[in-house]
Design a protein around this motif. Structure first.
Motif, PDB file in Angstrom:
ATOM      1  N   ALA A 179      26.657 -51.838  80.021  1.00 15.90           N
ATOM      2  CA  ALA A 179      26.190 -52.463  78.781  1.00 15.90           C
ATOM      3  C   ALA A 179      26.913 -53.772  78.520  1.00 15.90           C
ATOM      4  O   ALA A 179      26.325 -54.746  78.016  1.00 15.90           O
ATOM      5  N   GLN A 180      28.183 -53.814  78.879  1.00 10.10           N
ATOM      6  CA  GLN A 180      28.955 -55.042  78.720  1.00 10.10           C
ATOM      7  C   GLN A 180      28.368 -56.165  79.583  1.00 10.10           C
ATOM      8  O   GLN A 180      28.199 -57.309  79.120  1.00 10.10           O
ATOM      9  N   TYR A 182      25.287 -56.281  80.661  1.00  6.44           N
ATOM     10  CA  TYR A 182      23.967 -56.586  80.111  1.00  6.44           C
ATOM     11  C   TYR A 182      24.100 -57.547  78.928  1.00  6.44           C
ATOM     12  O   TYR A 182      23.326 -58.504  78.793  1.00  6.44           O
ATOM     13  N   GLY A 183      25.090 -57.303  78.090  1.00  2.00           N
ATOM     14  CA  GLY A 183      25.315 -58.191  76.951  1.00  2.00           C
ATOM     15  C   GLY A 183      25.674 -59.601  77.387  1.00  2.00           C
ATOM     16  O   GLY A 183      25.220 -60.591  76.787  1.00  2.00           O
ATOM     17  N   LEU A 203      20.393 -49.841  77.822  1.00  2.00           N
ATOM     18  CA  LEU A 203      21.612 -50.654  77.740  1.00  2.00           C
ATOM     19  C   LEU A 203      21.683 -51.445  76.442  1.00  2.00           C
ATOM     20  O   LEU A 203      22.766 -51.730  75.930  1.00  2.00           O
ATOM     21  N   GLU A 204      20.529 -51.763  75.883  1.00  2.29           N
ATOM     22  CA  GLU A 204      20.506 -52.514  74.620  1.00  2.29           C
ATOM     23  C   GLU A 204      21.187 -51.723  73.508  1.00  2.29           C
ATOM     24  O   GLU A 204      21.971 -52.281  72.718  1.00  2.29           O
ATOM     25  N   TRP A 207      24.876 -51.813  74.154  1.00  5.19           N
ATOM     26  CA  TRP A 207      25.408 -53.136  73.832  1.00  5.19           C
ATOM     27  C   TRP A 207      25.629 -53.255  72.319  1.00  5.19           C
ATOM     28  O   TRP A 207      26.610 -53.866  71.869  1.00  5.19           O
ATOM     29  N   GLU A 208      24.742 -52.663  71.537  1.00  6.43           N
ATOM     30  CA  GLU A 208      24.935 -52.648  70.083  1.00  6.43           C
ATOM     31  C   GLU A 208      26.198 -51.876  69.706  1.00  6.43           C
ATOM     32  O   GLU A 208      26.895 -52.234  68.746  1.00  6.43           O
ATOM     33  N   LEU A 210      28.921 -51.748  71.538  1.00 10.30           N
ATOM     34  CA  LEU A 210      30.045 -52.627  71.870  1.00 10.30           C
ATOM     35  C   LEU A 210      30.190 -53.773  70.878  1.00 10.30           C
ATOM     36  O   LEU A 210      31.289 -54.292  70.676  1.00 10.30           O
ATOM     37  N   GLN A 211      29.089 -54.147  70.240  1.00 13.13           N
ATOM     38  CA  GLN A 211      29.143 -55.206  69.226  1.00 13.13           C
ATOM     39  C   GLN A 211      29.546 -54.680  67.847  1.00 13.13           C
ATOM     40  O   GLN A 211      29.685 -55.467  66.909  1.00 13.13           O
TER      41      GLN A 211
END
Length: 457
Positions: A179-180, A182-183, A203-204, A207-208, A210-211
């Protein structure tokens, strides 16, 4: 306006006796003594009654159509509970009758990384979209332990990776690293090889996470796996809430240092092997270490009595009454990042509240009314009156249907008695009287027809 009640604000004002609660336009307008009601306000006499914030269940699986698990893959972060909400689930109404007003409806624990969860308000009568608590942040379910490595699924489930606890930790790590990457590609506007980037919903969602836009709720039991995920959380700057967390008392200091929450049971243990070290003091011990703790239901029926679940922490751990009630009000609100809206009775917050006939932690406490967003969704007096109406309608339907049923039974008896002499048939009124008498009380005063096979023949 609720007047002259004992109000458990669960906020800075504490517990106020002989106090008033003023609600305007779905919000708490004021809490205090001798408040002035606006012209035309609806006034409720709260004398001898108690008012608390609406109960918040931080782990629920109600109102879901078609099952809570997408168990075919180890990672299913693309699926969403919000897409399959069932607003017709009667459990919504029954939990309102127990004082619950908000719940987090979670994906199940079949995967190391499961689906996206949905925080709802129990607005009985609304459609699926109307249940959604739209100001609440997005969430996702992770899980550790027996369920996700399929050790309790039976001999036919031994091929899906992971099958061990070390595999669970590694798939979490691998997925978050993916995911990292992908971001980073999203920010760059293209894939790593310079080509166009294909949207990846799985992965989206991660990624959210991780944000910091999506909260992680992680099913956990044992101290070793709790500590393992704490290391991953530290690496990726994630602040999760540990769900169940029955060995949390062993590592409460580490949970507190991370700033993570702990949503646990009051006194569940011995229902599977990995919970053998669970103790009823778990919630209180974590609280004393500075962890934000809530008690949840994970169960349709228990979601109707979370007030008395919270009361157990007074016995097991010596929490004060307000600390205990916080386990099902302001604390779960903090864990879900909705405490600016719900969890306490303070001016400006949503008017989600319960009127009780006794102190809310008492085993004698029964909700008399439950309000969500300043609207009454449950009234015990109205409910009892409606039960009487339903009973009268049921009795009328039975009275209309019974004569035809009795005739059918008598005709069936004639057919089965061909070989012998015809037995004398009782009069219709005698049959009616006999069968009407054979309707014992079965459940909640519901009469059902009951007779033996011989009597039916």
């Amino acid at each position: 306006m609720v007047r002259h009640a004992t109000i458990w604000t669960q906020g800075p004002l504490g517990v106020l006796e002989d106090a008033d609660l003023l609600v305007e336009k779905g919000k708490v307008a004021a809490v205090g003594r001798n408040l002035k009601a606006p012209s035309g306000a609806v006034e409720i006499d709260g004398s001898g009654k108690h008012v608390s914030p609406g109960i918040i269940d931080a782990h629920s699986h109600i109102a879901v159509s078609g099952g809570v698990n997408e168990a075919t893959h180890a990672v299913t972060s693309e699926v969403r509970i919000g897409d399959v909400l069932d607003p017709t689930d009667i459990i919504i109404y029954r939990q309102l009758a127990g004082g619950t007003t908000t719940a987090m409806v979670l994906h199940g624990s079949a995967n190391p990384i499961g689906g996206q969860s949905q925080i709802v308000k129990l607005r009985w009568g609304a459609d699926a979209d109307g249940l959604k608590f739209k100001r609440a942040p997005e969430t996702i379910k992770f899980a550790l332990g027996e369920n996700v490595k399929q050790s309790n699924w039976g001999d036919n489930f031994t091929t899906r990776y992971p099958q061990t606890r070390m595999g669970v930790e590694q798939i979490d790590l691998d997925s978050l690293l993916a995911a990292q990457a992908y971001g980073a590609a999203l920010n760059a506007g293209h894939a790593a090889d310079g080509g166009p980037l294909r949207r990846d919903l799985r992965l989206e969602a991660l990624w959210e996470v991780l944000q910091g836009k999506r909260l992680v709720q992680i099913h956990s039991y044992r101290q070793d796996e709790i500590l393992g995920f704490i290391r991953i959380a530290q690496q990726f700057h994630i602040v999760p809430t540990f769900q169940h967390v029955l060995e949390g008392y062993k590592v409460a200091d580490a949970i507190a240092r991370l700033g993570a929450g702990a949503s646990t049971f009051s006194d569940w243990w011995a229902y599977k092997f990995e919970v053998r070290d669970a103790i009823p003091y778990n919630g209180a011990l974590m609280t004393r270490q500075g962890v934000t703790v809530s008690f949840n239901s994970d169960d349709d029926e228990m979601g109707r009595r979370l007030n008395t679940e919270a009361a157990k922490s007074v016995k097991y751990g010596g929490l004060s009454d307000t600390e205990a009630l916080a386990l099902v009000t302001i604390n779960p609100a903090r864990q879900l990042h909705i405490d600016k809206y719900v969890g306490s009775l303070e001016p400006g917050k949503d008017a989600d509240f319960v009127i009780w006939n006794a102190p809310p932690l008492s085993t004698l406490a029964v909700p008399q009314q439950t309000w969500v967003d300043g609207r009454k969704y449950f009234d015990r007096a109205d409910d009892l009156a409606e039960r009487a109406n339903v009973e009268r309608e049921r009795a009328a339907l039975i009275a209309a249907a019974l004569p035809e049923r009795v005739k059918a039974l008598a005709q069936d008896g004639d057919k089965k008695d061909k070989a012998g002499a015809a037995a004398p048939q009782p009069r219709e009124e005698d049959l009616l009287r006999r069968y009407a008498a054979r309707r014992p009380i079965y459940h909640d005063d519901e009469p059902v027809n009951g007779c033996t096979d011989a009597e039916s023949h």
